[in-house]
Design an enzyme around this catalytic site. Structure first.
Site, PDB file in Angstrom:
ATOM      1  N   GLY A  10       0.953  -1.529  -0.241  1.00  0.00           N
ATOM      2  CA  GLY A  10       0.117  -0.114  -0.101  1.00  0.00           C
ATOM      3  C   GLY A  10       0.394   1.219   0.052  1.00  0.00           C
ATOM      4  O   GLY A  10       1.724   1.392  -0.347  1.00  0.00           O
ATOM      5  N   THR A  98     -10.280  -6.641   8.560  1.00  0.00           N
ATOM      6  CA  THR A  98      -8.857  -6.162   8.531  1.00  0.00           C
ATOM      7  C   THR A  98      -8.498  -6.059   9.769  1.00  0.00           C
ATOM      8  O   THR A  98      -7.991  -6.290  10.306  1.00  0.00           O
ATOM      9  CB  THR A  98      -8.872  -5.460   7.337  1.00  0.00           C
ATOM     10  N   THR A 123      -3.386   5.726  13.441  1.00  0.00           N
ATOM     11  CA  THR A 123      -3.781   6.978  13.616  1.00  0.00           C
ATOM     12  C   THR A 123      -4.059   7.622  14.355  1.00  0.00           C
ATOM     13  O   THR A 123      -4.662   7.461  14.960  1.00  0.00           O
ATOM     14  CB  THR A 123      -4.913   6.555  12.412  1.00  0.00           C
ATOM     15  N   ASP A 124      -4.244   8.720  14.185  1.00  0.00           N
ATOM     16  CA  ASP A 124      -3.995  10.155  15.363  1.00  0.00           C
ATOM     17  C   ASP A 124      -5.823  10.115  15.179  1.00  0.00           C
ATOM     18  O   ASP A 124      -6.509  10.652  15.882  1.00  0.00           O
ATOM     19  CB  ASP A 124      -3.875  11.259  14.525  1.00  0.00           C
ATOM     20  N   GLU A 125      -6.591   9.424  14.127  1.00  0.00           N
ATOM     21  CA  GLU A 125      -7.703   9.809  14.237  1.00  0.00           C
ATOM     22  C   GLU A 125      -8.669   8.818  15.226  1.00  0.00           C
ATOM     23  O   GLU A 125      -9.794   8.775  15.179  1.00  0.00           O
ATOM     24  CB  GLU A 125      -8.461   8.969  12.934  1.00  0.00           C
ATOM     25  N   TYR A 147     -14.075   3.797  10.218  1.00  0.00           N
ATOM     26  CA  TYR A 147     -12.145   3.877  10.358  1.00  0.00           C
ATOM     27  C   TYR A 147     -11.877   3.080  11.157  1.00  0.00           C
ATOM     28  O   TYR A 147     -11.268   2.577  11.632  1.00  0.00           O
ATOM     29  CB  TYR A 147     -11.828   4.430   9.098  1.00  0.00           C
ATOM     30  N   LYS A 151      -9.445   1.448  13.461  1.00  0.00           N
ATOM     31  CA  LYS A 151      -7.858   1.119  13.808  1.00  0.00           C
ATOM     32  C   LYS A 151      -8.084   1.276  15.745  1.00  0.00           C
ATOM     33  O   LYS A 151      -6.834   0.249  16.216  1.00  0.00           O
ATOM     34  CB  LYS A 151      -7.579   2.418  13.357  1.00  0.00           C
ATOM     35  N   TYR A 204     -15.466  19.061   0.908  1.00  0.00           N
ATOM     36  CA  TYR A 204     -16.627  18.680   1.746  1.00  0.00           C
ATOM     37  C   TYR A 204     -16.720  19.823   2.673  1.00  0.00           C
ATOM     38  O   TYR A 204     -15.701  20.478   3.356  1.00  0.00           O
ATOM     39  CB  TYR A 204     -16.090  17.227   2.661  1.00  0.00           C
TER      40      TYR A 204
HETATM   41  P1  NAD Z   1      -3.405   1.637   1.627  1.00  0.00           P
HETATM   42  O1  NAD Z   1      -4.570   1.445   2.058  1.00  0.00           O
HETATM   43  O2  NAD Z   1      -2.633   2.375   1.185  1.00  0.00           O
HETATM   44  O3  NAD Z   1      -2.856   0.144   2.131  1.00  0.00           O
HETATM   45  C1  NAD Z   1      -3.210  -0.747   3.216  1.00  0.00           C
HETATM   46  C2  NAD Z   1      -3.026  -1.937   1.947  1.00  0.00           C
HETATM   47  O4  NAD Z   1      -2.942  -2.626   3.397  1.00  0.00           O
HETATM   48  C3  NAD Z   1      -2.500  -2.092   0.791  1.00  0.00           C
HETATM   49  O5  NAD Z   1      -1.273  -2.581   0.230  1.00  0.00           O
HETATM   50  C4  NAD Z   1      -3.946  -3.429   0.781  1.00  0.00           C
HETATM   51  O6  NAD Z   1      -3.545  -4.534  -0.194  1.00  0.00           O
HETATM   52  C5  NAD Z   1      -3.126  -4.208   2.453  1.00  0.00           C
HETATM   53  N1  NAD Z   1      -4.278  -4.881   2.830  1.00  0.00           N
HETATM   54  C6  NAD Z   1      -5.542  -4.794   3.061  1.00  0.00           C
HETATM   55  N2  NAD Z   1      -6.414  -5.478   3.626  1.00  0.00           N
HETATM   56  C7  NAD Z   1      -5.538  -6.834   3.623  1.00  0.00           C
HETATM   57  C8  NAD Z   1      -5.700  -7.751   4.537  1.00  0.00           C
HETATM   58  N3  NAD Z   1      -7.045  -8.385   5.216  1.00  0.00           N
HETATM   59  N4  NAD Z   1      -4.818  -8.547   4.645  1.00  0.00           N
HETATM   60  C9  NAD Z   1      -3.109  -8.418   3.989  1.00  0.00           C
HETATM   61  N5  NAD Z   1      -3.294  -6.622   3.621  1.00  0.00           N
HETATM   62  C10 NAD Z   1      -4.028  -6.481   3.491  1.00  0.00           C
HETATM   63  O7  NAD Z   1      -3.199   2.244   3.349  1.00  0.00           O
HETATM   64  P2  NAD Z   1      -2.360   3.434   4.163  1.00  0.00           P
HETATM   65  O8  NAD Z   1      -2.636   5.060   3.724  1.00  0.00           O
HETATM   66  O9  NAD Z   1      -0.832   3.012   2.666  1.00  0.00           O
HETATM   67  O10 NAD Z   1      -1.707   3.338   5.557  1.00  0.00           O
HETATM   68  C11 NAD Z   1      -1.063   1.875   5.621  1.00  0.00           C
HETATM   69  C12 NAD Z   1      -1.126   2.121   7.327  1.00  0.00           C
HETATM   70  O11 NAD Z   1      -0.995   3.569   8.198  1.00  0.00           O
HETATM   71  C13 NAD Z   1      -2.952   2.151   7.625  1.00  0.00           C
HETATM   72  O12 NAD Z   1      -3.044   0.769   8.620  1.00  0.00           O
HETATM   73  C14 NAD Z   1      -3.795   2.992   8.717  1.00  0.00           C
HETATM   74  O13 NAD Z   1      -4.523   2.909   9.587  1.00  0.00           O
HETATM   75  C15 NAD Z   1      -2.052   3.921   8.120  1.00  0.00           C
HETATM   76  N6  NAD Z   1      -2.090   4.937   8.925  1.00  0.00           N
HETATM   77  C16 NAD Z   1      -2.295   5.737   7.749  1.00  0.00           C
HETATM   78  C17 NAD Z   1      -2.778   7.385   7.357  1.00  0.00           C
HETATM   79  C18 NAD Z   1      -2.579   7.755   6.224  1.00  0.00           C
HETATM   80  O14 NAD Z   1      -2.691   9.194   5.886  1.00  0.00           O
HETATM   81  N7  NAD Z   1      -2.743   7.094   5.171  1.00  0.00           N
HETATM   82  C19 NAD Z   1      -1.943   7.962   8.698  1.00  0.00           C
HETATM   83  C20 NAD Z   1      -2.066   7.518   9.394  1.00  0.00           C
HETATM   84  C21 NAD Z   1      -1.656   5.674   9.697  1.00  0.00           C
HETATM   85  P1  TYD Z   2      -9.063  11.852   3.100  1.00  0.00           P
HETATM   86  O1  TYD Z   2      -8.016  11.392   2.745  1.00  0.00           O
HETATM   87  O2  TYD Z   2     -10.179  11.244   2.903  1.00  0.00           O
HETATM   88  O3  TYD Z   2      -7.923  11.364   4.630  1.00  0.00           O
HETATM   89  P2  TYD Z   2      -9.038  11.734   6.047  1.00  0.00           P
HETATM   90  O4  TYD Z   2     -10.197  11.537   5.824  1.00  0.00           O
HETATM   91  O5  TYD Z   2      -8.324   9.791   7.156  1.00  0.00           O
HETATM   92  O6  TYD Z   2      -8.602  12.996   7.332  1.00  0.00           O
HETATM   93  O7  TYD Z   2      -8.972  12.995   3.412  1.00  0.00           O
HETATM   94  C1  TYD Z   2      -8.900  14.853   4.436  1.00  0.00           C
HETATM   95  C2  TYD Z   2      -9.255  15.537   4.187  1.00  0.00           C
HETATM   96  O8  TYD Z   2     -10.225  16.295   3.235  1.00  0.00           O
HETATM   97  C3  TYD Z   2     -10.999  15.455   5.507  1.00  0.00           C
HETATM   98  O9  TYD Z   2     -10.842  16.328   6.873  1.00  0.00           O
HETATM   99  C4  TYD Z   2     -11.473  14.964   4.377  1.00  0.00           C
HETATM  100  C5  TYD Z   2     -11.898  16.306   3.296  1.00  0.00           C
HETATM  101  N1  TYD Z   2     -11.943  15.774   1.878  1.00  0.00           N
HETATM  102  C6  TYD Z   2     -12.797  16.187   0.480  1.00  0.00           C
HETATM  103  O10 TYD Z   2     -12.539  17.379   1.562  1.00  0.00           O
HETATM  104  N2  TYD Z   2     -12.675  16.490  -0.544  1.00  0.00           N
HETATM  105  C7  TYD Z   2     -12.631  15.125  -0.709  1.00  0.00           C
HETATM  106  O11 TYD Z   2     -12.516  14.676  -1.970  1.00  0.00           O
HETATM  107  C8  TYD Z   2     -11.376  13.672  -0.515  1.00  0.00           C
HETATM  108  C9  TYD Z   2     -10.945  12.998  -0.431  1.00  0.00           C
HETATM  109  C10 TYD Z   2     -11.202  13.977   0.981  1.00  0.00           C
END
Ligand code: NAD
Ligand code: TYD
Length: 334
Positions: A10, A98, A123-125, A147, A151, A204
């Site tokens: 991912g 998951t 995540t901070d969420e 979500y 988490k 949004y």
């Molecule tokens: P992403 O959706 O890009 O990637 C998730 C990965 O997990 C993908 O490769 C997917 O194939 C794999 N996956 C999903 N379900 C699975 C399962 N059941 N078994 C094995 N693999 C599986 O997510 P990301 O943005 O890279 O986030 C990675 C982690 O970091 C997550 O745990 C997320 O909660 C956390 N996180 C993300 C953010 C952010 O801003 N993206 C911030 C803080 C924490």
């Molecule tokens: P997002 O990237 O989905 O991350 P998260 O919800 O985990 O913070 O969204 C970031 C912020 O942007 C969130 O406040 C929702 C907003 N947003 C929009 O305004 N428009 C969009 O199309 C998307 C995907 C998110």
């Protein structure tokens, strides 16, 4: 060290794999990934021939595949998750499978095979929304979306496995990441690609929600710091250096892509939308970590990466993605 990186195909996981193979060539990396819509082998293309890298396709909720994958590893770093809030609102089931059940299967395998360290990427969420001030690791868990609730469930299991079974586990909680290989369902990559195509940028509600942006490479150094220097049983926040309201992020994307603000479209707000995230990272900073990339610079680099890598994002904007887009935004992408 031999690291099992679950969810390594991912966005953040693949950046972490790249970071480890580049900066820590003494480490070996095994990726276990289900390859959902968000997991793509393209994310790992530069390492397919690296002798320190191997890949297993499978789900973290599958006990058999997990038992094989954890054999001989020194540490598990669990990135695997369903990660998009809007998809969790539409269809929460996979998030529980998951993010909660899959986490428990991994923890159980780590316990059975006495793995030296388990790091949960969270995540901070999980803290919910904060109007003023910042969340510390002591702040109560108060998730708003399916979500963040899933988490939080995973985090609670990690804590329970540490307290009950003495599993050497710890948790990192990061703020919103951005950077290369970010799947274009999330705000920044979605708006960058729409801007390239001259398609409306959906904001949004009033766009005044604030996120604490963290460049993905800074997240990777934070994860490695927690893995190697953090104490088991602890939580470490990893927050970005800058906060920014969504509307400012989108306006900056408009500017960086040479568009004008008429491309911005205010759309229906997300239900249960968290207004502001903000993290205190004092605890991980005390271990020697600091973020290097400010948002202005990181966003510019990110836009340039998308400009240079249409081979990566071009194929995504078809099929299931178009259907998701239409359901989410009530209009066709093309
Ligand atoms: P992403 O959706 O890009 O990637 C998730 C990965 O997990 C993908 O490769 C997917 O194939 C794999 N996956 C999903 N379900 C699975 C399962 N059941 N078994 C094995 N693999 C599986 O997510 P990301 O943005 O890279 O986030 C990675 C982690 O970091 C997550 O745990 C997320 O909660 C956390 N996180 C993300 C953010 C952010 O801003 N993206 C911030 C803080 C924490
Ligand atoms: P997002 O990237 O989905 O991350 P998260 O919800 O985990 O913070 O969204 C970031 C912020 O942007 C969130 O406040 C929702 C907003 N947003 C929009 O305004 N428009 C969009 O199309 C998307 C995907 C998110």
């Amino acid at each position: 060290m031999k690291l099992l990186v679950t969810g390594g195909a991912g966005f953040i996981g693949s950046n972490f794999v790249r970071h480890v193979l580049r900066e820590h060539p003494e480490d070996q990396v095994v990726v276990l990934d289900k390859l959902t819509y968000a997991g793509r082998m393209e994310n790992l293309a530069d390492h397919e021939d690296n002798p320190n890298f191997s890949f297993i396709q499978g789900a973290i909720e599958d006990r058999e595949v997990v038992a094989q994958a954890v054999e001989g590893v020194d540490a598990i770093i669990n990135f695997a998750a369903e990660s998009h809030v809007d998809r969790s609102i539409e269809e929460p089931d996979a998030f529980i499978t998951t993010d909660v059940f899959g986490t428990q299967v991994l923890l159980e395998a780590a316990r059975e095979q006495e793995i030296g360290r388990y790091l949960q990427i969270s995540t901070d969420e999980v803290y919910g929304s904060i109007d003023e001030g910042t969340f510390t690791e002591e702040s109560p868990i108060d998730p708003s979306s399916p979500y963040s609730a899933s988490k939080a469930g995973g985090d609670m299991l990690v804590q329970a496995y540490h307290r009950t079974y003495g599993l050497p586990a710890l948790i990192t909680r990061a703020s919103n990441n951005y950077g290369p290989y970010h799947y274009p369902e999330k705000l920044i990559p979605l708006c960058v690609l729409n801007a390239f195509a001259g398609i409306k940028l959906p904001v949004y509600g009033d766009g005044m929600q604030v996120r604490n942006w963290l460049y993905v490479e800074d997240h990777c150094t934070g994860i490695y710091t927690a893995l190697t220097k953090g104490n088991v049983g602890e939580v470490y926040n990893i927050g970005g250096p800058d906060e920014c309201p969504n509307i400012e992020v989108v306006k900056r994307i408009v500017e960086l892509t040479g568009n004008d603000e008429s491309l911005i479209e205010y759309v229906k707000d997300r239900p249960g939308h968290d207004v502001r995230y903000s993290l205190s990272s004092a605890k991980i900073r005390a271990l020697g970590w600091e973020p290097k990339t400010h948002f202005a610079e990181g966003l510019e680099e990110t836009v340039q990466w998308y400009r240079d890598n249409e081979w990566w994002w071009g194929p995504i904007r078809s099929g299931e993605y178009l259907e998701f887009y239409k359901r989410q935004y009530g209009q066709a992408l093309q």
